[in-house]
Design an enzyme around this catalytic site. Structure first.
Site, short mmCIF file in Angstrom:
data_model
loop_
_atom_site.label_atom_id
_atom_site.label_comp_id
_atom_site.label_asym_id
_atom_site.label_seq_id
_atom_site.Cartn_x
_atom_site.Cartn_y
_atom_site.Cartn_z
N VAL A 65 -10.10 6.51 10.45
CA VAL A 65 -10.43 5.10 10.29
C VAL A 65 -9.53 4.19 11.10
O VAL A 65 -9.88 3.02 11.33
CB VAL A 65 -10.40 4.66 8.80
CG1 VAL A 65 -11.47 5.39 8.00
CG2 VAL A 65 -9.02 4.83 8.19
N TYR A 158 1.93 -0.69 -0.33
CA TYR A 158 0.63 -0.33 -0.91
C TYR A 158 -0.04 -1.55 -1.52
O TYR A 158 -1.23 -1.83 -1.26
CB TYR A 158 0.84 0.75 -1.97
CG TYR A 158 -0.44 1.19 -2.65
CD1 TYR A 158 -1.39 1.94 -1.98
CD2 TYR A 158 -0.69 0.85 -3.98
CE1 TYR A 158 -2.56 2.35 -2.61
CE2 TYR A 158 -1.85 1.25 -4.62
CZ TYR A 158 -2.79 2.00 -3.92
OH TYR A 158 -3.94 2.40 -4.54
#
Length: 259
Positions: A65, A158
């Protein structure tokens, strides 16, 4: 006999080898879709073979990706193999390095931003181009996290990367609506996936494991199973969600209700 709700639809799922990606793939197949499984991992080949052996219409191809050319190639392969692309689920993500904010390196930060944010942008762009060319709209669905709703210790990169996904989803939904394309995301809480269990067990970091087990034990409805996330994704792909766009479904068993 009524046809399955996704009969005739073609989906591409990233990170489809195991965990959430596999569960999402199985749910879309159950509802009648044909699915192109994609992953950066070679495990995708074995997963595809297992699903094909049960009679499902599946194929696989490699996809990174973070590389727009790789995403474009996977989309082209899907259209070539199945004749169309109706549903794109970007499940691929990165969460395997958890560090205090003072210990984060540029490389740590860049890995999160490249996979979780830039990867989502590339997937939206490539999927939308194919769907616009086909002229019959489509569904784009991303996977965010409860880290988009609240911070967690040792997870600054994150949390930052996942919190960008709902806004990217809204911006894309606003621009792509004129083409009949909906863009939504699902935000899972703790889920019994391979990666989550590695964190919870302490296999990745014993201290983080202890904190996660203590926090997860308090979730009112308990931890998710992968199918809980898969069914939320399938809702966004279904006819029932044809007027739903720019939205995030949070699936987390009530954990966010706790202080």
């Amino acid at each position: 006999m009524t046809e399955p709700e996704l009969a005739g639809q073609v989906a591409l799922v990233t990170g489809a080898s195991y965990g959430l990606g596999r569960a999402i793939t199985e749910e879309l197949l159950k509802r009648g879709a044909k699915v192109m499984l994609t992953d950066i991992s070679d495990r995708v080949e074995a997963t595809t073979a297992e699903l094909a052996a049960t009679g499902h219409a599946v194929a696989h191809t490699r996809l990174d990706v973070t590389d727009r050319a790789s995403v474009d190639a996977a989309v082209r392969e899907t259209v070539s193999r199945f004749g169309r692309l109706d549903i794109f689920v970007n499940n691929a993500g990165w969460s395997k390095v958890m560090k205090p904010i003072l210990e984060l390196t540029a490389e740590d930060w860049d890995a999160y931003m490249d996979i979780n944010i830039r990867g989502n942008l590339f997937c939206i762009q490539s999927a939308a181009e194919a769907m616009i060319a086909q002229g019959h709209g489509g569904r784009i669905i991303a996977i965010a996290s409860t880290a988009a709703c609240k911070p967690y210790k040792r997870a600054a990169a994150y949390c930052t990367s996942k919190s960008a996904i709902p806004m990217l989803t809204k911006a894309a939904a606003l621009e792509l609506g004129e083409f009949g394309i909906t863009v939504n995301c699902v935000a899972p809480g703790p889920t019994t996936t391979e990666t989550n269990l590695a964190h919870s067990s302490g296999a990745i970091d014993p201290k983080i494991g202890e904190e996660k087990r203590r926090r997860e034990a308090l979730i009112p409805l308990g931890k998710n199973d992968p199918v809980d996330i898969a069914t939320a994704v399938a809702y966004f792909a279904s006819p029932a969600a044809r007027r739903v766009t720019g939205q995030m479904i949070v699936v987390e068993g009530g954990g966010l209700l706790l202080s």
